[in-house]
Each structure stands twice: as structure tokens, then as C-alpha cells.
Design a protein around this motif. Structure first.
Motif, PDB file in Angstrom:
ATOM      1  N   VAL A 223       0.866  -1.171   0.000  1.00  0.00           N
ATOM      2  CA  VAL A 223       0.000   0.000   0.000  1.00  0.00           C
ATOM      3  C   VAL A 223       0.906   1.225   0.000  1.00  0.00           C
ATOM      4  N   ASN A 224       0.736   2.099  -0.979  1.00  0.00           N
ATOM      5  CA  ASN A 224       1.550   3.303  -1.085  1.00  0.00           C
ATOM      6  C   ASN A 224       0.886   4.431  -0.300  1.00  0.00           C
ATOM      7  N   ALA A 225       1.542   4.851   0.792  1.00  0.00           N
ATOM      8  CA  ALA A 225       0.987   5.877   1.670  1.00  0.00           C
ATOM      9  C   ALA A 225       1.353   7.286   1.230  1.00  0.00           C
ATOM     10  N   SER A 226       2.085   7.435   0.126  1.00  0.00           N
ATOM     11  CA  SER A 226       2.543   8.750  -0.325  1.00  0.00           C
ATOM     12  C   SER A 226       1.599   9.351  -1.361  1.00  0.00           C
ATOM     13  N   MET A 227       1.757  10.659  -1.540  1.00  0.00           N
ATOM     14  CA  MET A 227       1.024  11.356  -2.584  1.00  0.00           C
ATOM     15  C   MET A 227       1.642  11.026  -3.935  1.00  0.00           C
ATOM     16  N   ALA A 228       0.918  11.362  -4.995  1.00  0.00           N
ATOM     17  CA  ALA A 228       1.360  11.005  -6.343  1.00  0.00           C
ATOM     18  C   ALA A 228       2.692  11.638  -6.713  1.00  0.00           C
ATOM     19  N   ASP A 229       2.988  12.845  -6.180  1.00  0.00           N
ATOM     20  CA  ASP A 229       4.225  13.539  -6.523  1.00  0.00           C
ATOM     21  C   ASP A 229       5.337  13.309  -5.515  1.00  0.00           C
ATOM     22  N   GLU A 230       5.158  12.355  -4.609  1.00  0.00           N
ATOM     23  CA  GLU A 230       6.156  12.048  -3.585  1.00  0.00           C
ATOM     24  C   GLU A 230       6.783  10.684  -3.846  1.00  0.00           C
ATOM     25  N   MET A 231       7.955  10.453  -3.227  1.00  0.00           N
ATOM     26  CA  MET A 231       8.563   9.122  -3.312  1.00  0.00           C
ATOM     27  C   MET A 231       7.628   8.109  -2.655  1.00  0.00           C
ATOM     28  N   PRO A 232       7.415   6.966  -3.287  1.00  0.00           N
ATOM     29  CA  PRO A 232       6.525   5.965  -2.698  1.00  0.00           C
ATOM     30  C   PRO A 232       6.956   5.562  -1.290  1.00  0.00           C
ATOM     31  N   SER A 233       5.961   5.268  -0.475  1.00  0.00           N
ATOM     32  CA  SER A 233       6.196   4.781   0.878  1.00  0.00           C
ATOM     33  C   SER A 233       5.317   3.554   1.074  1.00  0.00           C
ATOM     34  N   PHE A 234       5.938   2.378   0.955  1.00  0.00           N
ATOM     35  CA  PHE A 234       5.180   1.136   0.948  1.00  0.00           C
ATOM     36  C   PHE A 234       5.000   0.568   2.362  1.00  0.00           C
ATOM     37  N   THR A 235       3.777   0.161   2.647  1.00  0.00           N
ATOM     38  CA  THR A 235       3.463  -0.543   3.888  1.00  0.00           C
ATOM     39  C   THR A 235       2.738  -1.831   3.522  1.00  0.00           C
ATOM     40  N   PRO A 236       2.740  -2.823   4.417  1.00  0.00           N
ATOM     41  CA  PRO A 236       2.077  -4.092   4.092  1.00  0.00           C
ATOM     42  C   PRO A 236       0.571  -3.934   3.965  1.00  0.00           C
ATOM     43  N   GLY A 237       0.020  -4.511   2.906  1.00  0.00           N
ATOM     44  CA  GLY A 237      -1.422  -4.560   2.719  1.00  0.00           C
ATOM     45  C   GLY A 237      -1.921  -5.963   3.026  1.00  0.00           C
ATOM     46  N   ASP A 238      -2.835  -6.456   2.208  1.00  0.00           N
ATOM     47  CA  ASP A 238      -3.364  -7.806   2.397  1.00  0.00           C
ATOM     48  C   ASP A 238      -2.285  -8.844   2.107  1.00  0.00           C
ATOM     49  N   ARG A 239      -2.300  -9.914   2.882  1.00  0.00           N
ATOM     50  CA  ARG A 239      -1.351 -11.002   2.625  1.00  0.00           C
ATOM     51  C   ARG A 239      -1.785 -11.774   1.388  1.00  0.00           C
ATOM     52  N   LYS A 240      -0.836 -11.957   0.479  1.00  0.00           N
ATOM     53  CA  LYS A 240      -1.118 -12.683  -0.762  1.00  0.00           C
ATOM     54  C   LYS A 240      -0.759 -14.153  -0.629  1.00  0.00           C
ATOM     55  N   TRP A 241       0.407 -14.418  -0.029  1.00  0.00           N
ATOM     56  CA  TRP A 241       0.880 -15.786   0.123  1.00  0.00           C
ATOM     57  C   TRP A 241       1.426 -16.041   1.525  1.00  0.00           C
ATOM     58  N   LEU A 242       1.245 -17.258   1.968  1.00  0.00           N
ATOM     59  CA  LEU A 242       1.950 -17.788   3.133  1.00  0.00           C
ATOM     60  C   LEU A 242       2.679 -19.029   2.650  1.00  0.00           C
ATOM     61  N   LEU A 243       4.019 -19.011   2.718  1.00  0.00           N
ATOM     62  CA  LEU A 243       4.832 -20.135   2.309  1.00  0.00           C
ATOM     63  C   LEU A 243       5.494 -20.757   3.530  1.00  0.00           C
ATOM     64  N   GLU A 244       5.728 -22.043   3.459  1.00  0.00           N
ATOM     65  CA  GLU A 244       6.413 -22.745   4.546  1.00  0.00           C
ATOM     66  C   GLU A 244       7.554 -23.562   3.955  1.00  0.00           C
ATOM     67  N   LYS A 245       8.742 -23.404   4.531  1.00  0.00           N
ATOM     68  CA  LYS A 245       9.899 -24.127   4.024  1.00  0.00           C
ATOM     69  C   LYS A 245       9.812 -25.591   4.419  1.00  0.00           C
TER      70      LYS A 245
END
Length: 246
Positions: A223-245
């Protein structure tokens, strides 16, 4: 007596050979194996890199009097000079200098006002000819941190076996054929304190936030918390995958 003297002289001669300049030779590629080993314990990647960095790889050519390093963001080249003490000085053209020492099978970077002391090991994994500096560290890290087989516990392709290859290829992860871990630089700044990776398919991709906890790997949409003219600031959104080794 003569035999004892001859043996004594031989020991001195052999001892002198052990300190021969050839043993001081630091030519070749050296990687930050300590940081890789710390990451391989299964914790956050950036914490390991920050704790044992900042430099990830040295490439040294004593014959050409050149040395360069990368911290995952910058590639810096300097002039290599031998010191009478047995150390090697790397002069970065007046801006700063580093001191390198051969310590058996390891290369030590002496602490300075700008950087902490670090230890490097010779690269073992082969990289293609002409590969950029940092490729040896990256392949060793990918093998240790992402290697092996992972099972998709939840998310697209549930039940699939996923394999992250040392060369950046990934198989079994729906919608992706290549990946790259963020090590430093803009991608790290944009992700705040989170680990992030790039996933792409057929040359098109996006940034994803991930969290490694032992044998579990969670991959989140960003999720990009920045404005359109700012450097992106990414935070976790919905989990897409859970992997297990496995």
C-alpha cells in the motif's frame, strides 16, 4: 649438532615462506558471509544486513592496484596501495580510505571513522563472466536465505512447491517467474522498516513486502501511503501468500 642446526634453519626458512607477500595477496572476490549466515537463521533480512554491513562485497585486483566494493546501493572504486605493515590501503581518490588485511582465509576491513570493522570470506558460488559487482554476494544470499523448497500454505497456487533460485528465477509461485530481494538504497527507503522484494512475470512486475519468521514466509501486497508527486512509501497490505519451508 649440524643436523639440528640444519633443521633449525629449515624451520626459519619455512616460517619466512609463511609470511611471504604471496600469502598477503587479497586478489579476488570477497563476500560478507557473516551477514548471510545471520540472515539464514530465518529472521528479517534488513536487520542482518544492517547489523553486519554496510559493505556486502569487495572485488580486489592487486596487480592492477584496484579495489572496489558495493553496499547494495553504491559501487565504489579506489586505488589499492600496499603498506609495509602487511595491510592494504584503498584510497578513494581523496574522499576517504579503507584498510584491508588478510587474516588467514578471511579479509578484514579495519574499522574507520566512517565504517565499522567487517569480515569477508572468499566467494565460492560461481557467477557468469561480466556479472556486476555484488552478484557473488547476491547469489550466496539467495541460496542461503531463499533456497530449498517452499510449500504454498495459502494464496494463489495453494499446495504448490515453490523454489527460489540463486540466479533470481522462481518457479511454482503463481504470477511470477523472477524475483529480487531489496538489499539497500531506494527500495529500502521506500519500504520503511519492512523487507521487500520485486516479483515479475514476463518482464512486468511490482514491489511486495515480505516477512520471514523461521520457516514461514509471508508476502504482502503493498500500500503506497505517499502522494502522487512524492517518493513511494510502501506498507504491508493484504497477505497474498503464506509459504512454509519444507
Amino acid at each position: 649438532m649440524r643436523k639440528a642446526l640444519a633443521l633449525s634453519l629449515l624451520a626459519v626458512f619455512l616460517g619466512g615462506c609463511a609470511s611471504d607477500p604471496a600469502d598477503r595477496d587479497i586478489s579476488g572476490t570477497w563476500i560478507n558471509q557473516v551477514a548471510i549466515d545471520a540472515a539464514a537463521q530465518g529472521g528479517p533480512l534488513r536487520e542482518a544486513l544492517q547489523a553486519y554491513g554496510p559493505n556486502l562485497e569487495w572485488d580486489v585486483n592487486t596487480k592492477a592496484n584496484q579495489a572496489r566494493y558495493t553496499n547494495g546501493f553504491e559501487n565504489v572504486e579506489g586505488k589499492l596501495l600496499a603498506d609495509e605493515s602487511g595491510a592494504w590501503k584503498v584510497d578513494f581518490y581523496g574522499s576517504s580510505a579503507s584498510e584491508l588485511r588478510r587474516d588467514g582465509k578471511q579479509l578484514s576491513q579495519v574499522a574507520s571513522d566512517n565504517e565499522p570493522a567487517q569480515v569477508f570470506d572468499r566467494a565460492v558460488i560461481q557467477v557468469p563472466d561480466g556479472a556486476p559487482i555484488g552478484a557473488s554476494f547476491e547469489r550466496a544470499l539467495y541460496t542461503a536465505y531463499m533456497g530449498g523448497s517452499w510449500k504454498v500454505i495459502s494464496g494463489p497456487g495453494e499446495g504448490n512447491t515453490v523454489q527460489f533460485q540463486a540466479d533470481g528465477q522462481v518457479t511454482g509461485l503463481t504470477g511470477a517467474d523472477r524475483y529480487a530481494l531489496c538489499l539497500a538504497g531506494d527500495c529500502a527507503s521506500m519500504s520503511g522498516g519492512n523487507d521487500s522484494m520485486w516479483l515479475q512475470l514476463n518482464g512486468q512486475g511490482n514491489t511486495w513486502v515480505f516477512a520471514r519468521k523461521g520457516k514461514e514466509l509471508e508476502i504482502f501486497q503493498t500500500v503506497n501511503a505517499s502522494m502522487a508527486d512524492e517518493m513511494p512509501s510502501f506498507t504491508p497490505g493484504d497477505r497474498k501468500w503464506l509459504l512454509e519451508k519444507q
